[in-house]
Scaffold this motif. Structure first.
Motif: not given
Ligand code: DER
Length: 210
Positions: A109, A113-114, A137, A163, A166, A171
């Protein structure tokens, strides 16, 4: 060697160099593509084209990435090819990433950003809603630039770009939960798949992340 060939623009340099070495050194390499683009790259460089039908176990796969964090978690799919890329990478003993230095981040990120998610066309709208409801997001259907309407992947599907907000660190869990959403084909999150990443700098420098 059975070698997976990734997609995008950086892989072109790797394949050009590979073809040069095959010609000069007589290397015996069968190349497995991860997209129509990769297939064309293999053929136009006079490399031997193979498939998972005949060689489902690869020695190595070389591919690009949109961002690489310090745990070698990758964002891929900027070119919409993450599904076949992940399949081929999963069949390889080693996944090697080649990228320019702008892809090298401490956490995802920072620069990209995506996260692209390949979806069955029927499901794109529910998935747009569900991803943002669950994880925040915003999300949008990836539209064609030189094609009217949404882009269509090599597998006949749509791409949803998420998107993401933060602050996400786990993950692995996020990837698993998105994958379980009905209609999701594959995410652009490659968790615990890459063993090494090489980054080329604008000054010709090389840095490596293990
Ligand atoms: O679509 C993809 O997954 C590509 O490998 C992408 O992540 C890297 O593309 P690039 O080398 O053109 O930046």
């Amino acid at each position: 060697m059975i070698l997976g060939i990734g997609s995008g623009s950086t892989i072109v340099y790797a394949v050009t160099r590979l073809a040069e070495r095959v010609r000069k050194e007589g290397l015996k390499i069968v190349c497995i593509p991860t997209s129509f683009q990769a297939q064309q790259l293999i053929v136009t460089n006079n490399l031997t084209l193979g498939s998972l039908d005949t060689t489902p176990e690869l020695d190595c796969a070389i591919d690009g990435a949109d961002e690489v964090d310090d745990k070698l978690t990758l964002i891929k799919g900027g070119g919409g090819c993450q599904t076949q890329e992940k399949i081929v990478a999963s069949c390889a003993r080693k996944l090697v990433i080649v990228a320019d230095s702008t892809k090298n981040s401490t956490s995802l990120g920072q620069q990209y950003k995506k996260i692209p998610v390949e979806v069955i066309p029927l499901a794109y709208n529910p998935i747009l809603q569900r991803i943002t409801q669950k994880f925040g997001g915003t999300a949008e259907l990836r539209m064609g630039k030189m094609k009217a309407g949404p882009i269509v992947s090599d597998n006949g599907n749509f791409i949803v770009d998420w998107f993401f907000p933060t602050g996400i660190e786990d993950w692995k869990t996020v990837n698993e939960r998105i994958k379980m959403m009905p209609g999701v084909v594959e995410t652009g999150l490659f968790v615990d798949m890459a063993q090494i990443a090489y980054f080329g700098g604008p000054d010709g420098s090389l840095s490596v992340k293990l």
